[in-house]
Scaffold this motif. Structure first.
Motif, PDB file in Angstrom:
ATOM      1  N   MET A   1      30.608  46.287  25.416  1.00 18.49           N
ATOM      2  CA  MET A   1      29.507  46.879  26.243  1.00 18.49           C
ATOM      3  C   MET A   1      29.654  48.405  26.807  1.00 18.49           C
ATOM      4  N   LYS A   2      31.109  48.541  27.113  1.00 19.40           N
ATOM      5  CA  LYS A   2      31.578  49.777  27.676  1.00 19.40           C
ATOM      6  C   LYS A   2      31.551  50.903  26.387  1.00 19.40           C
ATOM      7  N   GLN A   3      31.711  50.596  25.350  1.00 21.76           N
ATOM      8  CA  GLN A   3      32.014  51.571  24.113  1.00 21.76           C
ATOM      9  C   GLN A   3      30.503  51.801  23.466  1.00 21.76           C
ATOM     10  N   MET A   4      29.841  50.701  23.472  1.00 23.12           N
ATOM     11  CA  MET A   4      28.622  50.790  22.500  1.00 23.12           C
ATOM     12  C   MET A   4      27.411  51.085  23.187  1.00 23.12           C
ATOM     13  N   PRO A   5      26.308  51.448  23.002  1.00 18.92           N
ATOM     14  CA  PRO A   5      25.064  51.488  23.623  1.00 18.92           C
ATOM     15  C   PRO A   5      24.245  50.135  23.473  1.00 18.92           C
ATOM     16  N   VAL A   6      24.680  49.148  24.254  1.00 24.11           N
ATOM     17  CA  VAL A   6      23.902  48.188  24.179  1.00 24.11           C
ATOM     18  C   VAL A   6      22.717  48.182  25.085  1.00 24.11           C
ATOM     19  N   LEU A   7      21.647  47.648  24.510  1.00 24.95           N
ATOM     20  CA  LEU A   7      20.620  47.570  25.360  1.00 24.95           C
ATOM     21  C   LEU A   7      20.543  46.686  26.490  1.00 24.95           C
ATOM     22  N   PRO A   8      19.703  46.781  27.503  1.00 27.99           N
ATOM     23  CA  PRO A   8      19.761  46.100  28.753  1.00 27.99           C
ATOM     24  C   PRO A   8      18.934  44.961  28.405  1.00 27.99           C
ATOM     25  N   ASP A   9      19.235  43.843  29.190  1.00 30.02           N
ATOM     26  CA  ASP A   9      18.427  42.502  28.825  1.00 30.02           C
ATOM     27  C   ASP A   9      17.151  42.555  29.101  1.00 30.02           C
ATOM     28  N   SER A  10      16.790  43.363  30.064  1.00 31.11           N
ATOM     29  CA  SER A  10      15.409  43.707  30.422  1.00 31.11           C
ATOM     30  C   SER A  10      14.520  44.158  29.462  1.00 31.11           C
ATOM     31  N   GLU A  11      15.125  44.897  28.259  1.00 30.82           N
ATOM     32  CA  GLU A  11      14.516  45.382  27.251  1.00 30.82           C
ATOM     33  C   GLU A  11      13.606  44.337  26.350  1.00 30.82           C
ATOM     34  N   PRO A  12      12.371  44.422  25.971  1.00 30.61           N
ATOM     35  CA  PRO A  12      11.693  43.454  25.566  1.00 30.61           C
ATOM     36  C   PRO A  12      12.275  42.925  24.063  1.00 30.61           C
ATOM     37  N   VAL A  13      12.797  44.095  23.246  1.00 31.92           N
ATOM     38  CA  VAL A  13      13.362  43.751  22.228  1.00 31.92           C
ATOM     39  C   VAL A  13      14.652  42.859  22.349  1.00 31.92           C
ATOM     40  N   VAL A  14      15.422  42.957  23.309  1.00 32.49           N
ATOM     41  CA  VAL A  14      16.392  42.160  23.633  1.00 32.49           C
ATOM     42  C   VAL A  14      15.938  40.747  23.936  1.00 32.49           C
ATOM     43  N   GLU A  15      14.839  40.674  24.862  1.00 36.21           N
ATOM     44  CA  GLU A  15      14.542  39.258  25.047  1.00 36.21           C
ATOM     45  C   GLU A  15      14.131  38.684  24.029  1.00 36.21           C
ATOM     46  N   TYR A  16      13.517  39.482  23.077  1.00 37.72           N
ATOM     47  CA  TYR A  16      13.064  38.529  21.795  1.00 37.72           C
ATOM     48  C   TYR A  16      14.177  38.218  20.905  1.00 37.72           C
ATOM     49  N   VAL A  17      15.096  38.947  20.707  1.00 41.05           N
ATOM     50  CA  VAL A  17      16.014  38.733  19.943  1.00 41.05           C
ATOM     51  C   VAL A  17      17.087  37.413  20.580  1.00 41.05           C
ATOM     52  N   GLN A  18      17.026  37.484  21.823  1.00 41.97           N
ATOM     53  CA  GLN A  18      17.900  36.157  22.759  1.00 41.97           C
ATOM     54  C   GLN A  18      17.018  34.751  22.582  1.00 41.97           C
ATOM     55  N   SER A  19      15.790  35.021  22.462  1.00 42.02           N
ATOM     56  CA  SER A  19      14.931  33.822  22.320  1.00 42.02           C
ATOM     57  C   SER A  19      15.022  33.316  20.981  1.00 42.02           C
ATOM     58  N   LEU A  20      14.925  34.021  19.901  1.00 43.41           N
ATOM     59  CA  LEU A  20      14.873  33.915  18.475  1.00 43.41           C
ATOM     60  C   LEU A  20      16.711  33.412  18.247  1.00 43.41           C
ATOM     61  N   GLY A  21      17.747  33.925  18.815  1.00 41.97           N
ATOM     62  CA  GLY A  21      19.059  33.472  18.853  1.00 41.97           C
ATOM     63  C   GLY A  21      19.140  32.208  19.383  1.00 41.97           C
ATOM     64  N   ALA A  22      18.602  31.806  20.693  1.00 39.44           N
ATOM     65  CA  ALA A  22      18.757  30.516  21.263  1.00 39.44           C
ATOM     66  C   ALA A  22      18.036  29.268  20.274  1.00 39.44           C
ATOM     67  N   LYS A  23      17.135  29.783  19.663  1.00 39.55           N
ATOM     68  CA  LYS A  23      16.288  28.797  18.756  1.00 39.55           C
ATOM     69  C   LYS A  23      17.254  28.374  17.572  1.00 39.55           C
ATOM     70  N   LEU A  24      17.819  29.442  17.151  1.00 42.51           N
ATOM     71  CA  LEU A  24      18.906  29.055  15.872  1.00 42.51           C
ATOM     72  C   LEU A  24      19.908  28.521  16.482  1.00 42.51           C
ATOM     73  N   ALA A  25      20.516  28.975  17.711  1.00 38.06           N
ATOM     74  CA  ALA A  25      21.964  28.314  17.929  1.00 38.06           C
ATOM     75  C   ALA A  25      21.764  26.723  18.218  1.00 38.06           C
ATOM     76  N   GLN A  26      20.535  26.236  18.435  1.00 32.83           N
ATOM     77  CA  GLN A  26      20.330  24.923  18.706  1.00 32.83           C
ATOM     78  C   GLN A  26      20.369  24.117  17.659  1.00 32.83           C
ATOM     79  N   HIS A  27      20.522  24.802  16.297  1.00 31.29           N
ATOM     80  CA  HIS A  27      20.566  23.954  15.368  1.00 31.29           C
ATOM     81  C   HIS A  27      22.141  24.303  14.582  1.00 31.29           C
TER      82      HIS A  27
END
Ligand SMILES: [Zn+2]
Length: 456
Positions: free
Chosen positions: A46-72
């Motif tokens: 997080m300190k070294q790379m330009p990680v987008l904030p969780d509030s960015e819509p792209v991040v929200e989307y990736v997090q919800s897709l990730g959660a869906k996959l992680a369930q399995h």
């Protein structure tokens, strides 16, 4: 009624048997240690790379897709968490314990939702298989006498790992996977995709697309993923073979969210790895947002010499990028994790027809810039200019700036595009960027820079 239940059981039991089981291997880290280690590494990333904030819509989307996959995800329930790195190169990596990072370039390159899900399911599988800590354990075993290693299986593993210089941060050797790890991740990933409703073959299609584009010499953008995730051979076949062991099913079509996110990422300007590396070298944290206060250009100019050109720039600004890449010259605080708010980007453009006139090449370039930034509009006509005796074109564009006003609305941005003919038929182009409200005060600096441009 009973007969029906029996039939369901008969169909259901082979489904369970067909799933790939996670393998287990020598690992000196306990699950809790692995999670702790991963959290430390994630903080470093997080300190070294330009990680987008969780509030960015792209991040929200990736997090919800990730959660869906992680369930399995099979095996131990790691605390999976998903992040988007604002980098152009196609790549993704997983830290021990469940932190998964996907480059924005990967989302830009995915043709459909299943391809993105494929990359993520593959990364989840590396976590399931503990590939990082297993590789590190192997190295520790090679370095430490068995007696000490045996004694480690307790409280001092993390300290010992740190002492041996084992880390999972940016560029860590343990994040580069072996071909064996790759084929395991492909197979587990296939099951995760299938169970989540995404067509597993799309994972292989995406990986093969990267390979083909690389084979065509197209770009260094592709090879980062393949160097961290080398092709174990016959990827598509292995995936198809695994799918054949599972009952046929219908797969999900792309979600509406995926379409919206694709449109959104098309308009974003991620940094190149070279730009991120340059910022890291200069001690900057790439996640600092632009602030209008300290971008004022110094009147003293400094020369930047590139293989293809030479240009002078205010000596309190910085050069991001190098000989092999596109270059951005900007004040440190004019560059954020999202984009360049103040400064100039310099790159080469190869027109489709190598004999194209400067006029044609410029229009082609503008069309491609607009394709990735749909809200860009041209103001007035393009003008024919001369830059130190060389034919050029000048075009003013207006679009939206990464800088927001007090109400949180994006401000207007001026992009002054200058193209210059090169002897080999390509075009050198410069995009001078500033929020529209500051363009008047920045323009003299931009013009002074342009006057020093010498094309080789
Ligand atoms: Zn991999």
């Amino acid at each position: 009624m009973f007969a029906l239940v029996l039939v369901v059981c008969l169909i259901a039991s082979p489904i369970l048997e067909a799933r790939v089981e996670p393998t287990h291997g020598f690992d000196v880290f306990s699950q809790d240690e692995e999670i702790q280690l991963g959290q430390q590494s994630a903080a470093e990333v997080m300190k070294q790379m330009p990680v987008l904030p969780d509030s960015e819509p792209v991040v929200e989307y990736v997090q919800s897709l990730g959660a869906k996959l992680a369930q399995h995800a099979p095996g131990y329930k790691w605390p999976y968490n998903f992040h988007v790195v604002n980098v152009k190169e196609i790549n993704a990596f997983a830290l021990p314990g469940g932190a998964i990072f996907v480059n924005l370039g990967t989302i830009q390159a995915a043709d459909n939702e299943a391809q993105l899900a494929g990359v993520m399911a593959h990364e989840i599988s590396h976590v399931v298989q503990r590939h990082g800590t297993r590789a590190a354990s192997k190295q520790m075993a090679a370095q430490l006498p068995l007696a000490i290693l045996g004694g480690l299986m307790g409280n001092s593993t993390l300290a010992k790992a740190a002492e041996l210089g084992i880390s999972f941060g940016v560029g860590s050797y343990f994040l580069k996977n072996s071909r064996q790890s790759e084929s395991e991740a492909d197979l587990l990933g296939t099951d995760i995709m299938y169970d989540s409703g995404y067509q597993p073959q799309q994972m292989a299609v995406f990986f093969e697309k990267l390979e083909k584009q690389m084979g065509g010499g197209a770009s260094a953008l592709m090879n980062q993923f393949l160097s961290d995730h080398p092709n174990p051979g016959n990827r598509a076949e292995a995936v198809s073979h695994e799918v054949k062991t599972l009952p046929t099913r219908t797969y999900l079509a792309d979600s509406r969210e995926f379409g919206e996110i694709k449109a959104r990422v098309a308009g974003m300007k991620p940094l190149t790895s070279a730009q991120v590396a340059a910022m890291q070298k200069q001690g900057g944290t790439p996640s600092v947002g632009p602030t209008a206060g300290d971008v004022t250009p110094s009147a003293n100019l400094k020369v930047f010499s590139h293989n293809e050109y030479q240009i002078s720039y205010p000596d309190n600004w910085q050069v991001f990028g190098d000989q092999s890449s596109n270059v951005t010259i900007a004040p440190r605080s004019g560059v954020s994790q999202n984009a360049v708010a103040y400064g100039v980007m310099i790159a080469n453009y190869q027109p489709e027809d190598s004999g194209a006139s400067l006029d044609t090449a410029t229009h082609e370039l503008l069309a491609s810039l607009r394709q990735s930034n749909p809200d860009l509009k041209q103001i007035g006509h393009d003008e024919t200019i001369r830059v130190n005796g060389v034919a050029g074109k000048s075009v003013d564009l207006i679009g939206s700036s990464p800088i927001k006003d007090a109400q949180g609305k994006p401000q207007e941005e001026r992009d002054w595009v200058v193209t210059v003919q090169r002897k080999d038929g390509t075009v050198l182009y410069l995009v001078f960027i500033s929020p529209d409200k500051d363009f008047g005060s920045m323009r003299p600096t931009f013009e002074a820079m342009l006057r020093t441009l010498q094309v080789r």
